[in-house]
Write a protein that holds these residues in place. Structure first.
Motif, PDB file in Angstrom:
ATOM      1  N   ILE A  52       0.844  -1.201   0.000  1.00  8.48           N
ATOM      2  CA  ILE A  52       0.000   0.000   0.000  1.00  8.48           C
ATOM      3  C   ILE A  52       0.876   1.247   0.000  1.00  8.48           C
ATOM      4  N   HIS A  53       1.945   1.228   0.767  1.00  6.92           N
ATOM      5  CA  HIS A  53       2.878   2.357   0.769  1.00  6.92           C
ATOM      6  C   HIS A  53       3.495   2.535  -0.623  1.00  6.92           C
ATOM      7  N   GLN A  54       3.917   1.432  -1.233  1.00  8.19           N
ATOM      8  CA  GLN A  54       4.499   1.487  -2.582  1.00  8.19           C
ATOM      9  C   GLN A  54       3.468   2.018  -3.587  1.00  8.19           C
ATOM     10  N   ALA A  55       2.216   1.571  -3.478  1.00 14.15           N
ATOM     11  CA  ALA A  55       1.165   2.044  -4.378  1.00 14.15           C
ATOM     12  C   ALA A  55       0.897   3.537  -4.171  1.00 14.15           C
ATOM     13  N   THR A  56       0.975   3.998  -2.934  1.00 11.42           N
ATOM     14  CA  THR A  56       0.758   5.415  -2.647  1.00 11.42           C
ATOM     15  C   THR A  56       1.865   6.266  -3.261  1.00 11.42           C
ATOM     16  N   VAL A  57       3.094   5.827  -3.151  1.00  8.24           N
ATOM     17  CA  VAL A  57       4.219   6.552  -3.768  1.00  8.24           C
ATOM     18  C   VAL A  57       4.045   6.582  -5.286  1.00  8.24           C
ATOM     19  N   MET A  58       3.674   5.456  -5.864  1.00  9.53           N
ATOM     20  CA  MET A  58       3.445   5.390  -7.305  1.00  9.53           C
ATOM     21  C   MET A  58       2.306   6.323  -7.706  1.00  9.53           C
ATOM     22  N   TRP A  59       1.242   6.352  -6.913  1.00  9.17           N
ATOM     23  CA  TRP A  59       0.104   7.233  -7.186  1.00  9.17           C
ATOM     24  C   TRP A  59       0.552   8.696  -7.162  1.00  9.17           C
ATOM     25  N   LEU A  60       1.345   9.068  -6.154  1.00 11.71           N
ATOM     26  CA  LEU A  60       1.828  10.454  -6.067  1.00 11.71           C
ATOM     27  C   LEU A  60       2.722  10.821  -7.236  1.00 11.71           C
ATOM     28  N   ASN A  61       3.540   9.903  -7.695  1.00 12.23           N
ATOM     29  CA  ASN A  61       4.489  10.189  -8.773  1.00 12.23           C
ATOM     30  C   ASN A  61       3.902  10.063 -10.164  1.00 12.23           C
ATOM     31  N   ASP A  62       2.953   9.142 -10.357  1.00 12.99           N
ATOM     32  CA  ASP A  62       2.532   8.804 -11.716  1.00 12.99           C
ATOM     33  C   ASP A  62       1.055   9.008 -12.022  1.00 12.99           C
ATOM     34  N   ILE A  63       0.220   9.208 -11.019  1.00  7.29           N
ATOM     35  CA  ILE A  63      -1.220   9.219 -11.272  1.00  7.29           C
ATOM     36  C   ILE A  63      -1.880  10.552 -10.948  1.00  7.29           C
ATOM     37  N   VAL A  64      -1.632  11.054  -9.741  1.00  5.41           N
ATOM     38  CA  VAL A  64      -2.334  12.257  -9.312  1.00  5.41           C
ATOM     39  C   VAL A  64      -2.076  13.409 -10.288  1.00  5.41           C
ATOM     40  N   PHE A  65      -3.115  14.105 -10.636  1.00  6.65           N
ATOM     41  CA  PHE A  65      -3.130  15.261 -11.543  1.00  6.65           C
ATOM     42  C   PHE A  65      -2.902  14.910 -13.011  1.00  6.65           C
ATOM     43  N   THR A  66      -2.934  13.614 -13.369  1.00  9.36           N
ATOM     44  CA  THR A  66      -2.942  13.256 -14.788  1.00  9.36           C
ATOM     45  C   THR A  66      -4.363  13.469 -15.306  1.00  9.36           C
ATOM     46  N   TRP A  67      -4.539  13.406 -16.628  1.00 12.91           N
ATOM     47  CA  TRP A  67      -5.878  13.626 -17.169  1.00 12.91           C
ATOM     48  C   TRP A  67      -6.847  12.549 -16.695  1.00 12.91           C
ATOM     49  N   ARG A  68      -6.370  11.327 -16.485  1.00 12.00           N
ATOM     50  CA  ARG A  68      -7.254  10.268 -15.987  1.00 12.00           C
ATOM     51  C   ARG A  68      -7.655  10.530 -14.536  1.00 12.00           C
ATOM     52  N   TRP A  69      -6.742  11.092 -13.766  1.00 10.66           N
ATOM     53  CA  TRP A  69      -7.077  11.459 -12.389  1.00 10.66           C
ATOM     54  C   TRP A  69      -8.114  12.578 -12.392  1.00 10.66           C
ATOM     55  N   TRP A  70      -7.927  13.579 -13.256  1.00 13.47           N
ATOM     56  CA  TRP A  70      -8.904  14.672 -13.345  1.00 13.47           C
ATOM     57  C   TRP A  70     -10.262  14.168 -13.812  1.00 13.47           C
ATOM     58  N   LEU A  71     -10.258  13.197 -14.721  1.00 10.74           N
ATOM     59  CA  LEU A  71     -11.517  12.589 -15.144  1.00 10.74           C
ATOM     60  C   LEU A  71     -12.199  11.936 -13.943  1.00 10.74           C
ATOM     61  N   ALA A  72     -11.455  11.195 -13.144  1.00 11.30           N
ATOM     62  CA  ALA A  72     -12.009  10.569 -11.939  1.00 11.30           C
ATOM     63  C   ALA A  72     -12.551  11.629 -10.982  1.00 11.30           C
ATOM     64  N   PHE A  73     -11.819  12.704 -10.832  1.00 11.68           N
ATOM     65  CA  PHE A  73     -12.253  13.801  -9.960  1.00 11.68           C
ATOM     66  C   PHE A  73     -13.579  14.375 -10.441  1.00 11.68           C
ATOM     67  N   MET A  74     -13.670  14.647 -11.743  1.00 16.04           N
ATOM     68  CA  MET A  74     -14.896  15.218 -12.319  1.00 16.04           C
ATOM     69  C   MET A  74     -16.060  14.219 -12.221  1.00 16.04           C
ATOM     70  N   LEU A  75     -15.777  12.950 -12.485  1.00 11.52           N
ATOM     71  CA  LEU A  75     -16.834  11.945 -12.413  1.00 11.52           C
ATOM     72  C   LEU A  75     -17.304  11.702 -10.978  1.00 11.52           C
ATOM     73  N   THR A  76     -16.521  12.103 -10.016  1.00  9.59           N
ATOM     74  CA  THR A  76     -16.920  11.956  -8.625  1.00  9.59           C
ATOM     75  C   THR A  76     -17.945  13.010  -8.223  1.00  9.59           C
ATOM     76  N   PHE A  77     -17.847  14.204  -8.789  1.00 10.42           N
ATOM     77  CA  PHE A  77     -18.708  15.300  -8.351  1.00 10.42           C
ATOM     78  C   PHE A  77     -19.761  15.733  -9.359  1.00 10.42           C
ATOM     79  N   MET A  78     -19.428  15.761 -10.633  1.00  4.25           N
ATOM     80  CA  MET A  78     -20.346  16.303 -11.638  1.00  4.25           C
ATOM     81  C   MET A  78     -21.689  15.566 -11.722  1.00  4.25           C
ATOM     82  N   PRO A  79     -21.716  14.239 -11.758  1.00  8.84           N
ATOM     83  CA  PRO A  79     -23.034  13.587 -11.819  1.00  8.84           C
ATOM     84  C   PRO A  79     -23.929  13.928 -10.634  1.00  8.84           C
TER      85      PRO A  79
END
Length: 182
Positions: A15-42
Motif C-alpha cells: 500500500i505504501h508502494q502504491a501510494t508513492v506510485m500514485w503520487l508520482n505517476d497518477i495524481v493530476f494526470t488527465w485520468r485522475w482529473w476525469l475521476a475527480f470530475m466523475l466523482t462530483f459532476m453527476p
C-alpha cells in the motif's frame, strides 16, 4: 499468528508502494482529473434535475447501490478478476467514481425516467449500457484492466442491482416518522 502478521506487513508495504506510485505517476494526470470530475459532476447534475419530492428515497436507494457496488468491486479486485490503474484515492482498491457516483446516479436517474415503464426492460437497458459501454470505455482509456472477467459477466449483476434499487424505491415506502418515544 506470525504468518498473519507477516502478510499484514507485506500488504502495508505494498500500500505504501502504491501510494508513492500514485503520487508520482497518477495524481493530476488527465485520468485522475476525469475521476475527480466523475466523482462530483453527476451528483451536481442530479441535484439540479432530481425529482425533489423523491430525493430522500432516491438517496436511500443510491446508498444501497453504492454499498453493493463497492463490495462486489472489492471482491472482484481482491480475487484478481480486474483492477484499476488510475484511482482518485491511492488506498481504494476500487474505482471511486464508478462505485460512489456513476453507478448510483445512473440507477436513480434511470428510476426517475418513465417510472411506470417495465422495470425489467429498464434494468436490461441499464445493465447493457453499463456492461457494454461503461466498462469497455474505462478499459479503452486505460483506467480499468480486465484480468479474468468479461463485460458480459457483469450483465446479470447490473440487472440485479437495478432490480434491487427498483424494489427498494417502489416497495419499501413504509418509513415511519421519527419521534421521541422509546
Amino acid at each position: 499468528m506470525g504468518k498473519i502478521d507477516d502478510n499484514a506487513d507485506r500488504i502495508t508495504a505494498l500500500i505504501h508502494q502504491a501510494t508513492v506510485m500514485w503520487l508520482n505517476d497518477i495524481v493530476f494526470t488527465w485520468r485522475w482529473w476525469l475521476a475527480f470530475m466523475l466523482t462530483f459532476m453527476p451528483w451536481l447534475l442530479w441535484l439540479i434535475y432530481r425529482k425533489k419530492n423523491s430525493a430522500d428515497r432516491l438517496l436511500y436507494v443510491a446508498l444501497t447501490v453504492m454499498m453493493v457496488s463497492v463490495i462486489l468491486n472489492v471482491v472482484g479486485d481482491q480475487f484478481g478478476l480486474w483492477h484499476y490503474r488510475y484511482n482518485l484515492v491511492p488506498i481504494m482498491p476500487t474505482y471511486f467514481p464508478w462505485d460512489f457516483t456513476v453507478l448510483p446516479v445512473a440507477v436513480i436517474t434511470a428510476l426517475q425516467i418513465k417510472p411506470r415503464a417495465n422495470p425489467w426492460l429498464k434494468g436490461a437497458i441499464f445493465a447493457s449500457v453499463s456492461a457494454f459501454v461503461g466498462e469497455p470505455f474505462f478499459q479503452w482509456i486505460g483506467v480499468y484492466r480486465l484480468v479474468h472477467w468479461r463485460p458480459v459477466y457483469s450483465l446479470p449483476i447490473y440487472v440485479a442491482i437495478y432490480m434491487l434499487a427498483n424494489w427498494m424505491l417502489v416497495r419499501r415506502n413504509r418509513f415511519a416518522p421519527l419521534d421521541d418515544t422509546p
